[in-house]
Design a protein around this motif. Structure first.
Motif, PDB file in Angstrom:
ATOM      1  N   ARG A   1      -6.904  -3.825  14.273  1.00 52.09           N
ATOM      2  CA  ARG A   1      -8.340  -3.781  14.544  1.00 52.09           C
ATOM      3  C   ARG A   1      -8.781  -5.114  15.108  1.00 52.09           C
ATOM      4  NH1 ARG A   1      -6.492  -3.885   9.873  1.00 52.09           N
ATOM      5  NH2 ARG A   1      -6.517  -1.654   9.517  1.00 52.09           N
ATOM      6  N   ASP A   2      -9.991  -5.155  15.618  1.00 51.96           N
ATOM      7  CA  ASP A   2     -10.478  -6.371  16.259  1.00 51.96           C
ATOM      8  C   ASP A   2     -11.260  -7.267  15.305  1.00 51.96           C
ATOM      9  OD1 ASP A   2      -9.258  -5.483  18.484  1.00 51.96           O
ATOM     10  OD2 ASP A   2     -11.055  -5.263  19.704  1.00 51.96           O
ATOM     11  N   THR A   3     -11.193  -6.990  14.011  1.00 50.32           N
ATOM     12  CA  THR A   3     -11.836  -7.877  13.046  1.00 50.32           C
ATOM     13  C   THR A   3     -10.756  -8.719  12.366  1.00 50.32           C
ATOM     14  OG1 THR A   3     -11.751  -6.086  11.423  1.00 50.32           O
ATOM     15  CG2 THR A   3     -13.827  -6.405  12.596  1.00 50.32           C
TER      16      THR A   3
ATOM     17  N   LYS B   1     -10.282  -9.341   9.249  1.00 48.33           N
ATOM     18  CA  LYS B   1      -9.703  -8.670   8.089  1.00 48.33           C
ATOM     19  C   LYS B   1      -9.796  -7.162   8.223  1.00 48.33           C
ATOM     20  CE  LYS B   1     -11.417 -10.231   4.202  1.00 48.33           C
ATOM     21  NZ  LYS B   1     -12.349 -11.018   3.329  1.00 48.33           N
ATOM     22  N   GLY B   2      -9.000  -6.441   7.448  1.00 47.28           N
ATOM     23  CA  GLY B   2      -9.064  -4.994   7.446  1.00 47.28           C
ATOM     24  C   GLY B   2      -7.851  -4.441   6.741  1.00 47.28           C
ATOM     25  N   VAL B   3      -8.055  -3.462   5.854  1.00 44.97           N
ATOM     26  CA  VAL B   3      -6.942  -2.938   5.053  1.00 44.97           C
ATOM     27  C   VAL B   3      -6.849  -1.414   5.100  1.00 44.97           C
ATOM     28  CG1 VAL B   3      -6.732  -4.922   3.502  1.00 44.97           C
ATOM     29  CG2 VAL B   3      -8.349  -3.094   2.939  1.00 44.97           C
ATOM     30  N   THR B   4      -7.402  -0.806   6.143  1.00 45.87           N
ATOM     31  CA  THR B   4      -7.296   0.647   6.259  1.00 45.87           C
ATOM     32  C   THR B   4      -5.888   1.010   6.733  1.00 45.87           C
ATOM     33  OG1 THR B   4      -9.627   0.752   6.880  1.00 45.87           O
ATOM     34  CG2 THR B   4      -8.292   2.703   7.323  1.00 45.87           C
ATOM     35  N   GLY B   5      -5.123   1.658   5.880  1.00 43.66           N
ATOM     36  CA  GLY B   5      -3.774   2.093   6.263  1.00 43.66           C
ATOM     37  C   GLY B   5      -2.752   0.983   6.138  1.00 43.66           C
TER      38      GLY B   5
ATOM     39  N   ALA C   1     -16.164  -4.573   7.563  1.00 44.06           N
ATOM     40  CA  ALA C   1     -16.115  -5.786   8.383  1.00 44.06           C
ATOM     41  C   ALA C   1     -16.547  -5.408   9.785  1.00 44.06           C
ATOM     42  CB  ALA C   1     -14.722  -6.400   8.417  1.00 44.06           C
TER      43      ALA C   1
ATOM     44  N   GLU D   1     -11.145   6.358  10.861  1.00 38.76           N
ATOM     45  CA  GLU D   1     -10.909   5.056  11.484  1.00 38.76           C
ATOM     46  C   GLU D   1      -9.544   5.018  12.182  1.00 38.76           C
ATOM     47  OE1 GLU D   1     -11.672   1.515   9.167  1.00 38.76           O
ATOM     48  OE2 GLU D   1     -10.228   0.349  10.312  1.00 38.76           O
TER      49      GLU D   1
ATOM     50  N   ALA E   1     -11.122   6.667   6.180  1.00 37.31           N
ATOM     51  CA  ALA E   1      -9.904   5.988   6.647  1.00 37.31           C
ATOM     52  C   ALA E   1      -9.232   6.831   7.721  1.00 37.31           C
ATOM     53  CB  ALA E   1      -8.956   5.752   5.472  1.00 37.31           C
TER      54      ALA E   1
ATOM     55  N   GLY F   1     -15.792  -2.319  13.996  1.00 37.24           N
ATOM     56  CA  GLY F   1     -15.287  -2.893  12.757  1.00 37.24           C
ATOM     57  C   GLY F   1     -14.439  -1.920  11.967  1.00 37.24           C
ATOM     58  N   THR F   2     -14.349  -2.177  10.668  1.00 40.96           N
ATOM     59  CA  THR F   2     -13.505  -1.378   9.777  1.00 40.96           C
ATOM     60  C   THR F   2     -14.300  -0.954   8.548  1.00 40.96           C
ATOM     61  OG1 THR F   2     -11.493  -1.372   8.419  1.00 40.96           O
ATOM     62  CG2 THR F   2     -12.608  -3.482   8.682  1.00 40.96           C
ATOM     63  N   ILE F   3     -13.879   0.161   7.944  1.00 42.39           N
ATOM     64  CA  ILE F   3     -14.589   0.655   6.759  1.00 42.39           C
ATOM     65  C   ILE F   3     -14.173  -0.100   5.498  1.00 42.39           C
ATOM     66  CG2 ILE F   3     -14.864   2.964   7.741  1.00 42.39           C
ATOM     67  CD1 ILE F   3     -12.587   3.607   5.437  1.00 42.39           C
ATOM     68  N   THR F   4     -13.057  -0.813   5.538  1.00 37.53           N
ATOM     69  CA  THR F   4     -12.696  -1.630   4.379  1.00 37.53           C
ATOM     70  C   THR F   4     -11.932  -2.878   4.798  1.00 37.53           C
ATOM     71  OG1 THR F   4     -11.571  -1.757   2.230  1.00 37.53           O
ATOM     72  CG2 THR F   4     -10.678  -0.163   3.828  1.00 37.53           C
ATOM     73  N   ALA F   5     -12.547  -4.010   4.540  1.00 35.24           N
ATOM     74  CA  ALA F   5     -11.960  -5.295   4.938  1.00 35.24           C
ATOM     75  C   ALA F   5     -10.961  -5.796   3.910  1.00 35.24           C
ATOM     76  CB  ALA F   5     -13.053  -6.339   5.127  1.00 35.24           C
TER      77      ALA F   5
ATOM     78  N   VAL G   1      -8.789   1.552   0.496  1.00 39.60           N
ATOM     79  CA  VAL G   1      -9.261   2.916   0.747  1.00 39.60           C
ATOM     80  C   VAL G   1      -9.410   3.695  -0.552  1.00 39.60           C
ATOM     81  CG1 VAL G   1      -8.662   5.111   1.852  1.00 39.60           C
ATOM     82  CG2 VAL G   1      -8.238   2.944   3.056  1.00 39.60           C
TER      83      VAL G   1
END
Ligand SMILES: Cc1cc2nc3c(=O)[nH]c(=O)nc-3n(C[C@H](O)[C@H](O)[C@H](O)COP(=O)(O)OP(=O)(O)OC[C@H]3O[C@@H](n4cnc5c(N)ncnc54)[C@H](O)[C@@H]3O)c2cc1C
Ligand SMILES: Cc1cc2nc3c(=O)[nH]c(=O)nc-3n(C[C@H](O)[C@H](O)[C@H](O)COP(=O)(O)OP(=O)(O)OC[C@H]3O[C@@H](n4cnc5c(N)ncnc54)[C@H](O)[C@@H]3O)c2cc1C
Lengths: 448, 448
Positions: free
Chosen positions: A173-175, A177-181, B331, B420, B417, B401-405, B409
């Motif tokens: 992702r372009d952020t 931080k991120g922890v999806t998957g 994020a 995304e 997730a 962005g992302t749904i969880t930084a 999930v």
């Protein structure tokens, strides 16, 4: 679609095939590949992979060809997929401190483009002026600034990847931080062209340090220099660069460059600090290594620090000038550096080969360079050199280290990679490879 | 072996089951699990997994239970495998700057042990005193120092993992660098207990910064504070900590703590620099934010900086005191912070819910907290709160962005997730999960 349907792309010219037969390792030189495809856009990459997957043709992705593990070396029957033409920097975003690039961008070009915005692309392998970002990502390249800024992996946020069957995915992702998957960016980084072909990347940029301060120091022997490295580690400072060069290498530089480095000592350390506290941090380091050093020089301006960097920069070129180098790349726990160097010396004596040592001391990463006579390119590795290399790998593992810190496994270290990983983990890794590339078309015979 | 053969380990006491039914999210409260196993050693973990795999029993690894995504929440039929008893720090090695730990070590305990050697364990989630290293790795936890030091992933070198079938593997290595094989450490990090159970870790330690300098600033509104964040990003400084708290949250802290923070402004930034140039770097930041700030206070000693940290530290506890918080964790690209906050406000108004916002501004990581009335624990998420949460997820994705930084999930964000990731990447990730856990016993119904 068959290869014949892509005539404009396929180069079967003898010179093209020959230059794709090896990388900067100079080894190993199997039969030349079937053809070289110079991708003009991402569509070409998708087409080539879809065709290759359908026909069971091997594909070897290639960036700058500066690799040192034979990983991008074209082999009989394979198509070399050259990404160096996809070399646009698509965006530099100073607000987000990131860049979007095509895979063929030369590492130094990205850093220079970032510099125009007061930013830097931190990973800086010694090959910055010839390696590509795609190749850096595929090898998880390290570099001189790694002591503070880490490796390529630490600076990649997102990737566009064409998978073995020609489908394209975007991971990460372009952020910041991120922890999806699961961390697929991490999985592709360092995968040496075996899980997919990287066709785009979003990488982090960092503020260019306000100041840098540089020091070089000479020591009576390399064990003493290694003790100085431990003292620096314990000093509380975090150098950006912490490089080591042994006396033999200094001698080779003197021979080639006409300098007189070796009279100053039998080992050389280069230290650079950066940031707002650069000078103070360098002073802490200078105090830590003073009890060990024979001679210390410091610099705070660019010209003077370039002079100090000279011995490190000219190390590999000097060795390439005096013979044919087999470049190793072990890492050991930092407190075992002195022991590692001492035992590498013993191996050189016992096998009667010349081994020069330099490396990224701050990471415990040594490059023992076994220099043989200048055989014709394509000649196999001489038996004594290979024995010495094998003993160096065994030593690295015995000391709790790794057989490759940053150059990768490629075609030159496959057996040792399997030993390092152990049967269970090797099997697990192989299953991941099979999942991504069921027909086994991506760089077969290399890496795992 | 059957569960009945492990009687000493299995706790089916009603209170134990109830406390394992949820985590610190408070949600969702399905039927309680079948039992809780408190592992006494790694052998217990292997036995439980071998048994579970053979019998097709679900296993939910659990560390401190401080998670905010419902990922460690026990569900009907599952066995909760509590790792908190494996809490030994096996080694702190100041020469290598690394530590070897069991998974149940409390994050703050590791940092304290490192501090005794002048070192620090950098990742510092707000939950340091209750979360475990194993849980931090399984969620790839972030924290306050993340702006400079990154996330848990950046500090893990090697892992011992028990796989779904009860076999144990060691992945990664004890050196700073190494590229043999794919990055399985990265794959397990952030995998939320779905790929294996972490039973040991080698983590990096860094020199404890020589000095820190802290600043807090108040702004007339949160958009202005967000502009100050952009100015800091562009200043060339690299703060270690860069946190944001909105006026509503300040008001909640005032209500609970009897303070008068909100009179100072409608938004609060906390900035900390560290290292040899800490004061100079903070001065650069102070100059960058001065045009935007209503009030600035600085501190260089520990007591004064603790006072400045107060507003950030008390944010979540204050919200927990006034209602039931649904804690989000998006994020966005840093330059979209102001827009994100403005639109979250609009969502709050339109859905008629209370949303408080604070977060790690340096990473673009916002925690919008939807505070509902204090329903009994286990009650479902009220419809309006869920609608607001869904709209915040959609907003994060719309802004790139992302749904969880950092929270993960878990059970609360599965559908989002999948959205995304997109169908292709989700399918790829699912195949990786199946490869590691063919019978689907590890934390089913959570994450992917
Ligand atoms: C003088 C010199 C100094 C060096 N110093 C360092 C150093 O300090 N640190 C370090 O880590 N390395 C160093 N190297 C090694 C080398 O430069 C790196 O491995 C570099 O990352 C390779 O990049 P490349 O573009 O040349 O890749 P190539 O050599 O073309 O390929 C390397 C591997 O990456 C794969 N690959 C390339 N592009 C792609 C893509 N787009 N998608 C998928 N796979 C791809 C290839 O298949 C191959 O497996 C040095 C080399 C030289 C000659
Ligand atoms: C007040 C407060 C502040 C917080 N601040 C932050 C913050 O700043 N940054 C942040 O990222 N998070 C934060 N969190 C969230 C939470 O603390 C983190 O997610 C933390 O990493 C969870 O650790 P734990 O040991 O409590 O794990 P648990 O909640 O027990 O488990 C979390 C997940 O990890 C898995 N797991 C746990 N241990 C293992 C293991 N040994 N092997 C495999 N899987 C395992 C579980 O199955 C579950 O999926 C905060 C929470 C609270 C209550």
């Amino acid at each position: 679609m068959t290869l014949v349907e892509l005539p404009a792309l396929v180069d079967t010219d003898a010179a093209a095939l020959l230059s794709a037969t090896t990388d900067r390792s100079g080894w190993p030189g199997a039969a030349p590949p079937r053809g070289v495809v110079r991708a003009r856009d991402v569509g070409d990459v998708r087409d080539v992979l879809a065709w290759a997957n359908a026909t069971g043709t091997s594909v070897i992705a290639r960036g700058g060809g500066s690799g040192l593990a034979g990983a991008a070396a074209g082999v009989d029957g394979a198509v070399v997929l050259d990404l160096s033409g996809l070399d646009r920097i698509l965006a530099i975003d100073p607000d987000e401190q990131l860049a979007r690039v095509e895979p063929g961008v030369i590492t130094a070009d990205l850093d220079a483009a970032a510099a125009a915005h007061g930013l830097m692309y931190a990973p800086d392998p010694g090959s910055v002026s010839i390696s590509t970002i795609g190749g850096n990502i595929a090898t998880n390249a390290g570099g001189l600034r790694g002591a503070k800024y880490g490796v390529t992996r630490d600076h990649v946020l997102a990737l566009d990847v064409v998978l073995a069957d020609g489908t394209q995915v975007h991971v990460g992702r372009d952020t910041i931080k991120g922890v999806t998957g699961y961390d697929l960016v991490g999985l592709f980084t360092g995968s040496e062209g075996t899980l997919g072909v990287i066709v785009g990347a979003t990488v982090r940029l960092l503020p260019r340090p306000a100041r840098t301060a540089t020091l070089s120091a000479y020591f009576s022997d390399i064990e003493t220099a290694a003790h100085a490295v431990s003292a620096i580690t314990r000093s509380g400072a975090r150098p950006a660069v912490l490089e080591i060069v042994d006396g033999q290498t200094l001698g080779a530089i003197d021979a080639v460059e006409g300098t007189d480095l070796r009279v100053r000592g039998e080992a050389f350390l280069l230290v650079q600090t950066d940031g707002f506290g650069a000078e103070e941090e360098l002073a802490v380091i200078a105090a830590a290594l003073a009890p060990f050093a024979a001679l210390v020089e410091t610099a705070t301006d660019a010209a003077a620090s370039d002079r100090l960097l000279f011995a490190r920069r000219r190390a590999l070129p000097a060795l390439e000038a005096i013979g044919r180098p087999l470049i190793e790349d072990v890492a050991v726990p930092r407190s075992r550096l002195a022991e590692a160097v001492r035992r590498i010396r013993a191996i050189a004596e016992e096998e009667n080969v010349r081994i020069f040592v330099f490396g990224h001391a701050g990471d415990g990463n040594l490059h023992p360079i076994i220099v043989t006579e200048s055989e014709p390119a394509g000649a196999p590795i001489p038996a004594a050199a290979q024995r010495a290399a094998d003993r160096i790998f065994a030593l690295a593992l015995e000391l709790g280290g790794t057989i490759t810190a940053e150059h990768g496994v490629g075609r030159l270290k496959r057996e040792w990679a399997a030993r390092e990983l152990g049967a269970d983990v090797h099997a697990l890794q192989t299953r991941i490879r099979d999942l991504f590339d069921p027909r086994g078309i991506l760089n077969p015979g290399s890496s795992l």
